[in-house]
Design an enzyme around this catalytic site. Sequence first.
Site, PDB file in Angstrom:
ATOM      1  N   ARG A   1      43.389  28.504  29.231  1.00 19.07           N
ATOM      2  CA  ARG A   1      43.707  28.865  30.620  1.00 19.07           C
ATOM      3  C   ARG A   1      44.755  29.979  30.639  1.00 19.07           C
ATOM      4  O   ARG A   1      44.960  30.637  31.653  1.00 19.07           O
ATOM      5  CB  ARG A   1      44.289  27.684  31.416  1.00 19.07           C
ATOM      6  CG  ARG A   1      43.416  26.465  31.673  1.00 19.07           C
ATOM      7  CD  ARG A   1      42.037  26.763  32.128  1.00 19.07           C
ATOM      8  NE  ARG A   1      41.125  26.882  31.013  1.00 19.07           N
ATOM      9  CZ  ARG A   1      39.967  27.527  31.060  1.00 19.07           C
ATOM     10  NH1 ARG A   1      39.590  28.110  32.162  1.00 19.07           N
ATOM     11  NH2 ARG A   1      39.186  27.594  30.003  1.00 19.07           N
TER      12      ARG A   1
ATOM     13  N   GLN B   1      33.619  23.588  25.792  1.00 11.95           N
ATOM     14  CA  GLN B   1      34.310  23.165  27.018  1.00 11.95           C
ATOM     15  C   GLN B   1      33.610  21.984  27.687  1.00 11.95           C
ATOM     16  O   GLN B   1      33.723  21.781  28.894  1.00 11.95           O
ATOM     17  CB  GLN B   1      34.426  24.338  27.999  1.00 11.95           C
ATOM     18  CG  GLN B   1      35.320  25.456  27.480  1.00 11.95           C
ATOM     19  CD  GLN B   1      35.547  26.532  28.525  1.00 11.95           C
ATOM     20  OE1 GLN B   1      36.230  26.314  29.523  1.00 11.95           O
ATOM     21  NE2 GLN B   1      34.966  27.699  28.315  1.00 11.95           N
TER      22      GLN B   1
ATOM     23  N   LYS C   1      31.295  34.965  32.287  1.00 12.89           N
ATOM     24  CA  LYS C   1      29.988  34.346  32.556  1.00 12.89           C
ATOM     25  C   LYS C   1      29.551  34.553  34.004  1.00 12.89           C
ATOM     26  O   LYS C   1      28.383  34.805  34.271  1.00 12.89           O
ATOM     27  CB  LYS C   1      29.987  32.867  32.182  1.00 12.89           C
ATOM     28  CG  LYS C   1      30.866  32.002  33.034  1.00 12.89           C
ATOM     29  CD  LYS C   1      30.905  30.576  32.520  1.00 12.89           C
ATOM     30  CE  LYS C   1      31.902  29.751  33.269  1.00 12.89           C
ATOM     31  NZ  LYS C   1      31.567  29.469  34.653  1.00 12.89           N
ATOM     32  N   THR C   2      30.517  34.470  34.955  1.00 16.07           N
ATOM     33  CA  THR C   2      30.135  34.653  36.369  1.00 16.07           C
ATOM     34  C   THR C   2      29.606  36.073  36.569  1.00 16.07           C
ATOM     35  O   THR C   2      28.673  36.313  37.325  1.00 16.07           O
ATOM     36  CB  THR C   2      31.361  34.407  37.280  1.00 16.07           C
ATOM     37  OG1 THR C   2      31.920  33.145  36.936  1.00 16.07           O
ATOM     38  CG2 THR C   2      30.962  34.380  38.741  1.00 16.07           C
TER      39      THR C   2
ATOM     40  N   ASP D   1      24.988  27.398  35.952  1.00 16.80           N
ATOM     41  CA  ASP D   1      26.345  27.654  35.454  1.00 16.80           C
ATOM     42  C   ASP D   1      26.905  26.360  34.846  1.00 16.80           C
ATOM     43  O   ASP D   1      26.493  25.267  35.235  1.00 16.80           O
ATOM     44  CB  ASP D   1      27.196  28.087  36.657  1.00 16.80           C
ATOM     45  CG  ASP D   1      28.578  28.541  36.230  1.00 16.80           C
ATOM     46  OD1 ASP D   1      28.757  28.872  35.044  1.00 16.80           O
ATOM     47  OD2 ASP D   1      29.479  28.561  37.090  1.00 16.80           O
ATOM     48  N   GLU D   2      27.850  26.470  33.933  1.00 18.33           N
ATOM     49  CA  GLU D   2      28.515  25.286  33.332  1.00 18.33           C
ATOM     50  C   GLU D   2      27.472  24.290  32.819  1.00 18.33           C
ATOM     51  O   GLU D   2      27.563  23.091  33.055  1.00 18.33           O
ATOM     52  CB  GLU D   2      29.423  24.571  34.366  1.00 18.33           C
ATOM     53  CG  GLU D   2      30.500  25.448  34.984  1.00 18.33           C
ATOM     54  CD  GLU D   2      31.669  25.727  34.038  1.00 18.33           C
ATOM     55  OE1 GLU D   2      31.552  25.425  32.836  1.00 18.33           O
ATOM     56  OE2 GLU D   2      32.682  26.253  34.495  1.00 18.33           O
TER      57      GLU D   2
END
Length: 660
Positions: free
Chosen positions: A598, A246, A32-33, A215-216
């Site tokens: 993770r 998430q 995503k970044t 973002d997020e």
Amino acid sequence: MSLLAALNPPQREAAKYLDGPLLVLAGAGSGKTRVITHKIAYLIGECGYKPSSIAAITFTNKAAREMQERAAKLTQNVNTKGLIVTTFHSMGLRMLREDAKFAQLKPAFSILDSADAAGIISEILKTTDKQEIRRAVSRISLWKNELKSPAAALASAEDDNARVYAKIYDRYDATLRAYQAVDFDDLIRLPAELLDTHAELREKWQNRLRHILVDEYQDTNVAQYRLLQKLTGVRAAFTAVGDDDQAIYGWRGASADNLRQLSEDYPHLHVVKLEQNYRSTIRILKAANSLIANNPKLFEKRLWSDLGHGDAIQVMPTRDDEHEAESVVMRLLSHKFQHRTEWRDYAILYRGNYQARIFEQALRNEKVPYQLSGGQSFFDRVEIKDVIAYLRLIANSDDDPAFIRAVTTPKRGIGAATLEKLGQVAATLHVSLFEAVFSAAASSQIGDRHLAPLLEFCNFINRFEARVAREPAGEVLDDLLKTIGYEAYLFDQDDMRAAQNKWDNVLEFSAWIAKKGEDDEKDLLQLTQTIALITLLEGRDEAEPDAVRLSTLHAAKGLEFGHVFLVGVEENILPHRDAVDEGRLEEERRLMYVGVTRAKKSLTLSYCARRKRARESVACDPSRFIEELGDDVRQPDKPSDSAAKASGSDRLAALKAMLN
């Protein structure tokens, strides 16, 4: 060569889409970044957007810094000066600073940290009961995040309890206004309200910002969503990047409903799904997909990867807390020995901070270097807060909490009785403590002898205030420290080693202020407002130390590790008992999903048969989430206690022999 050539097809679609509101559903590890930074580069490099008309908003300073660096690399030959990559709170601060008068604030308003806020609540409640204070603080915070004023909170109070909290909120709000101060929640609440009520502000900011990337997005609360809506207006030129799987911050006001709200508020919302994962092996993703399939879905998505099949997920039953910690550390050591990995490739993740201690002990016993996430921030240290109190007071003389701290550190013969009298004068005149010092009432009620050191202190603050706008931040701060004799004060207070440690921290802070002042061309006043928002020094050791990471699941979000140990995977811990009772099981499942995703190469889950609670040992059940990971999870037959003990110590002996 196009800027976007390096992206996969859905990533490229997300980066190029400019025909209105866009939601990018970015699964864990799906880049995503990368999409956000490439979109920024594309907007500037190929679509001719002015850098200052683009804002990318994240939740943490670390994420903002990483994004800024990556965007700068992609736009190497283009001038990106003015590009806004920032957190929600810093964006709010920027707006408030520019339009303070609309909020009846002076531009040099203070930002109170959570300790200051708790102090004010403690005064209002006339109690030092930490739990009671924490309850009031979080209740007020949730109201602010929902954009509820004290009056609205009182009107909608469902019982006496809520009415009491609403009245505390009202007094807290009045106190902040008197101090010309805001707290963290106000940095988002106030700009959202100002844009709502002032058309000229709305137009100004909407014309300035032509595209906003968030973002997020699943972690936004009502106030943040409203701020985004008001900033983007009817054009709705925004890219929201998030993952409904998430969303783990419901307990602090984040609303996963904001994703549902988006599709209702923007019927033309375009949705792009990123499902290719660049982090984990197929087996880890299969388990993650199987787990999260038990939650109802707003948008269907399935993560996949071409990173190979990978190791089976291991489940490790253990006898009790100590056995769990020893077994995890032993398994980690033997894995490291066999695979010649580094310490930083490993993470031990848990549901609550209280679980860390026993793992720290086990790691120390084996001399394994480790790093604890969410430890004390540099800015929470007493010596740094002392210095910051002076800076806050120089910036805003109405800041009473800063006044009390600065005037009593170092001691200058001003006692509690004098301060109490000064407080009464200030209350009667409705002015700040600082202003009260210069009043006629102060000299008659406090007496000249006791007033003299107060006047001297306030004149000294005024002299420094006059220098702040003219001189470099670093020089002003160095002079300040010399004048108040802070180094000598530390060495009087503490033994040699502790004092030296504290003074080194102050020098590091001072050097950081000097550098930041030069780099960002900011004076001490502007830096003081920024400090409140930085929870960790940016210029501190950026290189990740080679150490095992111990972290809560919440703090591990956004990170990745080669090998993950997820510990305490038991009913009542994960899922947490309170969450199950309050009907928040889905959020706990998402938290487990965050833990699983993770891991890049291997994942080991552990649980105890019994666990120490207070003084007794209670029986534990493995978490329901283990079953939900599907059938590709390796669960050993439980060895008998004595066999487990024997095999554990045999393995340890063999390992130590190899290491020696």
